[in-house]
Design a protein around this motif. Structure first.
Motif, mmCIF file in Angstrom:
data_model
loop_
_atom_site.group_PDB
_atom_site.id
_atom_site.type_symbol
_atom_site.label_atom_id
_atom_site.label_comp_id
_atom_site.label_asym_id
_atom_site.label_seq_id
_atom_site.Cartn_x
_atom_site.Cartn_y
_atom_site.Cartn_z
ATOM 1 N N LEU A 27 0.810 -1.229 0.000
ATOM 2 C CA LEU A 27 0.000 0.000 0.000
ATOM 3 C C LEU A 27 0.838 1.272 0.000
ATOM 4 O O LEU A 27 0.481 2.246 -0.655
ATOM 5 N N TYR A 28 1.959 1.287 0.756
ATOM 6 C CA TYR A 28 2.611 2.574 1.037
ATOM 7 C C TYR A 28 4.031 2.718 0.503
ATOM 8 O O TYR A 28 4.648 3.766 0.662
ATOM 9 N N ASP A 29 4.578 1.680 -0.113
ATOM 10 C CA ASP A 29 5.881 1.821 -0.762
ATOM 11 C C ASP A 29 5.722 2.804 -1.940
ATOM 12 O O ASP A 29 4.611 3.097 -2.373
ATOM 13 N N SER A 50 -17.694 7.963 2.089
ATOM 14 C CA SER A 50 -18.825 8.868 2.382
ATOM 15 C C SER A 50 -18.563 10.296 1.906
ATOM 16 O O SER A 50 -19.431 10.899 1.258
ATOM 17 N N PRO A 51 -17.373 10.895 2.207
ATOM 18 C CA PRO A 51 -17.198 12.278 1.755
ATOM 19 C C PRO A 51 -17.127 12.402 0.242
ATOM 20 O O PRO A 51 -17.423 13.468 -0.313
ATOM 21 N N GLU A 52 -16.738 11.304 -0.450
ATOM 22 C CA GLU A 52 -16.721 11.348 -1.919
ATOM 23 C C GLU A 52 -18.135 11.203 -2.471
ATOM 24 O O GLU A 52 -18.435 11.690 -3.557
ATOM 25 N N LEU A 79 -8.041 18.368 12.897
ATOM 26 C CA LEU A 79 -7.075 17.610 12.098
ATOM 27 C C LEU A 79 -7.798 16.445 11.443
ATOM 28 O O LEU A 79 -8.524 15.712 12.133
ATOM 29 N N GLU A 80 -7.593 16.272 10.149
ATOM 30 C CA GLU A 80 -8.111 15.063 9.518
ATOM 31 C C GLU A 80 -6.932 14.181 9.115
ATOM 32 O O GLU A 80 -6.041 14.623 8.368
ATOM 33 N N VAL A 81 -6.931 12.965 9.607
ATOM 34 C CA VAL A 81 -5.842 12.036 9.289
ATOM 35 C C VAL A 81 -6.297 11.118 8.157
ATOM 36 O O VAL A 81 -7.389 10.547 8.213
ATOM 37 N N GLY A 82 -5.460 10.996 7.124
ATOM 38 C CA GLY A 82 -5.855 10.240 5.934
ATOM 39 C C GLY A 82 -6.892 11.061 5.172
ATOM 40 O O GLY A 82 -7.949 10.557 4.800
ATOM 41 N N ALA A 83 -6.568 12.327 4.928
ATOM 42 C CA ALA A 83 -7.575 13.267 4.392
ATOM 43 C C ALA A 83 -7.886 13.033 2.913
ATOM 44 O O ALA A 83 -8.816 13.639 2.369
ATOM 45 N N ALA A 102 -4.339 18.820 7.658
ATOM 46 C CA ALA A 102 -4.553 17.483 7.089
ATOM 47 C C ALA A 102 -3.277 16.673 7.306
ATOM 48 O O ALA A 102 -2.168 17.205 7.159
ATOM 49 N N ILE A 103 -3.439 15.399 7.656
ATOM 50 C CA ILE A 103 -2.299 14.495 7.787
ATOM 51 C C ILE A 103 -2.442 13.454 6.686
ATOM 52 O O ILE A 103 -3.455 12.746 6.640
ATOM 53 N N GLU A 104 -1.477 13.393 5.804
ATOM 54 C CA GLU A 104 -1.548 12.437 4.678
ATOM 55 C C GLU A 104 -0.153 11.904 4.360
ATOM 56 O O GLU A 104 0.832 12.617 4.485
ATOM 57 N N ILE A 105 -0.097 10.633 3.959
ATOM 58 C CA ILE A 105 1.197 10.096 3.537
ATOM 59 C C ILE A 105 1.223 9.799 2.029
ATOM 60 O O ILE A 105 2.284 9.545 1.479
ATOM 61 N N SER A 106 0.060 9.836 1.385
ATOM 62 C CA SER A 106 0.045 9.566 -0.053
ATOM 63 C C SER A 106 0.479 10.824 -0.824
ATOM 64 O O SER A 106 -0.134 11.890 -0.677
ATOM 65 N N PRO A 107 1.521 10.734 -1.662
ATOM 66 C CA PRO A 107 1.972 11.917 -2.405
ATOM 67 C C PRO A 107 0.867 12.518 -3.273
ATOM 68 O O PRO A 107 0.724 13.744 -3.339
ATOM 69 N N ASN A 137 -11.598 9.146 8.669
ATOM 70 C CA ASN A 137 -12.633 8.414 7.928
ATOM 71 C C ASN A 137 -11.971 7.396 7.004
ATOM 72 O O ASN A 137 -11.173 7.763 6.132
ATOM 73 N N GLU A 138 -12.306 6.129 7.196
ATOM 74 C CA GLU A 138 -11.718 5.032 6.395
ATOM 75 C C GLU A 138 -10.189 5.094 6.383
ATOM 76 O O GLU A 138 -9.570 4.967 5.323
ATOM 77 N N LEU A 139 -9.593 5.284 7.534
ATOM 78 C CA LEU A 139 -8.138 5.236 7.679
ATOM 79 C C LEU A 139 -7.714 3.889 8.271
ATOM 80 O O LEU A 139 -6.842 3.201 7.732
ATOM 81 N N LEU A 140 -8.366 3.503 9.362
ATOM 82 C CA LEU A 140 -7.842 2.358 10.121
ATOM 83 C C LEU A 140 -7.976 1.029 9.374
ATOM 84 O O LEU A 140 -7.176 0.118 9.597
HETATM 85 C C1 LIG Z 1 -9.283 4.832 2.108
HETATM 86 S S1 LIG Z 1 -8.422 6.326 1.976
HETATM 87 C C2 LIG Z 1 -9.615 7.425 2.704
HETATM 88 C C3 LIG Z 1 -9.437 8.845 2.301
HETATM 89 C C4 LIG Z 1 -10.470 9.823 2.905
HETATM 90 N N1 LIG Z 1 -10.420 9.817 4.347
HETATM 91 C C5 LIG Z 1 -11.865 9.503 2.443
HETATM 92 O O1 LIG Z 1 -12.681 9.086 3.256
HETATM 93 O O2 LIG Z 1 -12.136 9.677 1.235
HETATM 94 C C6 LIG Z 1 -7.189 6.174 3.218
HETATM 95 C C7 LIG Z 1 -6.206 7.321 3.209
HETATM 96 O O3 LIG Z 1 -5.393 7.229 4.386
HETATM 97 C C8 LIG Z 1 -4.062 7.585 4.060
HETATM 98 N N2 LIG Z 1 -3.186 7.034 5.102
HETATM 99 C C9 LIG Z 1 -2.890 5.754 5.360
HETATM 100 N N3 LIG Z 1 -2.073 5.633 6.428
HETATM 101 C C10 LIG Z 1 -1.870 6.886 6.878
HETATM 102 C C11 LIG Z 1 -1.144 7.435 7.967
HETATM 103 N N4 LIG Z 1 -0.467 6.651 8.797
HETATM 104 N N5 LIG Z 1 -1.152 8.773 8.141
HETATM 105 C C12 LIG Z 1 -1.854 9.565 7.299
HETATM 106 N N6 LIG Z 1 -2.558 9.098 6.240
HETATM 107 C C13 LIG Z 1 -2.577 7.790 6.041
HETATM 108 C C14 LIG Z 1 -3.876 6.989 2.673
HETATM 109 O O4 LIG Z 1 -2.807 7.606 1.992
HETATM 110 C C15 LIG Z 1 -5.236 7.277 2.036
HETATM 111 O O5 LIG Z 1 -5.251 8.519 1.375
#
Ligand SMILES: C[S@@+](CC[C@H](N)C(=O)[O-])C[C@H]1O[C@@H](n2cnc3c(N)ncnc32)[C@H](O)[C@@H]1O
Length: 345
Positions: A27-29, A50-52, A79-83, A102-107, A137-140
């Motif tokens: 997923l993250y490489d 849901s937000p999409e 803060l939104e993680v995985g925004a 916003a906290i995101e790791i995807s470029p 939302n949908e991060l874990l």
């Molecule tokens: C399924 S997507 C959901 C995106 C958004 N929250 C939504 O509901 O449309 C999961 C997102 O989490 C990000 N992500 C995964 N692990 C993360 C981490 N440890 N910190 C921040 N973002 C992370 C991914 O890059 C991806 O964009």
């Protein structure tokens, strides 16, 4: 190097790897599913969140943020993680005036978010201290997890090995921390049943709680309590998505599919309670209804009728599409069946 080549190289160098390491690479490489240039969470992407589906999701969650602002006062951060694409933050920030990060790791997602927030508000990890609301939302469901199977009444781990370039599950002794998690949250698993061991989700929530001086963490995802997940344990809940449909086996096309599993909310509740937070678990439909989405839906139905009666076809179609989106967020067997965990400190 593709994600699969990267995984094969690591297995060649070290032998079979734990499933969570496989998932991390897949997923993250750099060439992983979220690592490349493709923005995955958008209408034309691989899954629809849901937000999409609707801007009403972010607009409705704004009411939760406002309540927390009233409860804890200033200073206040959101803060939104995985925004992802910013589809939750955008309508939320149109509705409530709040300092947001916003906290995101995807470029690809980080690049999209620059259209919404200044660069110094787009982080790759949680800051040391937060006072306000942390949303996920949908991060874990996407955090790397280990895989275990109940064999002969005892737990075995499933690692990933390779033979002639094909990835396959390999039997391994369960590590102590995996066994401990399984004993707490595995549930009553039938012989041969599969469990996704979500230690990274536990670590993420612990870290988030330790940064939070006051406020709340809101985790929204598919999944359920350990007890309610038992009927899904024969085959387990690990799966892939691609282009809005269930995809191939998770080992078949790493890097090209979203790998995910139902979130075990019992484990998260225990983590939050052990950290001293007060915890609520809701269904998404109830949570959004309590924040006013059902009222908004009836307003939309009335307004659509009025537009039809006045012959304003464009307006009727606009309202109809908003109404359908709201209904989708609340659908009892779809997004409405998601779980919402609120941990307050
Ligand atoms: C399924 S997507 C959901 C995106 C958004 N929250 C939504 O509901 O449309 C999961 C997102 O989490 C990000 N992500 C995964 N692990 C993360 C981490 N440890 N910190 C921040 N973002 C992370 C991914 O890059 C991806 O964009």
């Amino acid at each position: 190097m593709s994600a699969k080549e990267r995984i094969l190289a690591e297995i060649r160098a070290t032998g079979p790897i734990p499933f969570e390491r496989f998932m991390e690479l897949a997923l993250y490489d750099r060439s992983g599913f979220f690592g490349g240039d493709h923005l995955r969470s958008e209408k034309g992407g691989d899954f629809l969140t849901s937000p999409e589906v609707s801007s009403l999701f972010g607009k409705t969650l704004a009411a939760f943020v406002e309540r927390e602002m009233e409860r804890i006062g200033e200073p206040f951060q959101l803060l939104e993680v995985g925004a992802g694409s910013g589809s939750l933050l955008t309508p939320l920030l149109e509705t409530v005036d709040v300092d947001a990060w916003a906290i995101e790791i995807s470029p690809a997602a980080r690049s999209k978010l620059t259209g919404l927030l200044p660069g110094d508000r787009i982080l790759s990890e949680l800051p040391e201290q937060v006072r306000g609301v942390i949303l996920a939302n949908e991060l874990l469901d996407n955090l790397p997890m280990a895989m275990a199977q109940l064999i002969g009444g005892g737990w075995r781990e499933r690692w990933v090995g390779a033979e002639e370039g094909t990835l396959h599950f390999v039997d391994a002794d369960p590590r102590p921390e995996i066994l401990e998690w399984l004993e707490g949250y595995g549930g009553q698993v039938p012989e041969g049943g599969w469990v996704e061991v979500q230690l990274a989700a536990h670590t993420w929530l612990n870290d988030a709680l330790s940064t939070l001086d006051a406020g709340s963490i809101v985790i929204i995802d598919y999944g359920d309590t350990a007890e309610n997940l038992v009927p899904r344990r024969s085959d387990g809940t690990l799966r892939t998505y691609r282009a809005h449909h269930l995809g191939p086996h998770p080992l078949d096309e790493p890097g090209a599919t979203d790998i995910t599993a139902d979130v075990n909310f019992s484990a998260l509740i225990a983590t939050a309670e052990a950290a001293g937070a007060s915890v609520e678990l809701h269904r998404q439909d109830d949570f959004l209804a309590e924040l006013g989405l059902r009222d908004r839906l009836s307003q939309l139905r009335h307004a659509e009728l009025e537009a039809a009666q006045s012959g304003d076809e464009m307006e009727r179609l606009r309202l109809r599409s908003l109404k359908i989106e709201a209904e989708t967020l609340l659908h009892p067997r779809g997004l409405g069946d998601f779980r919402v965990l609120v941990a307050r400190v």
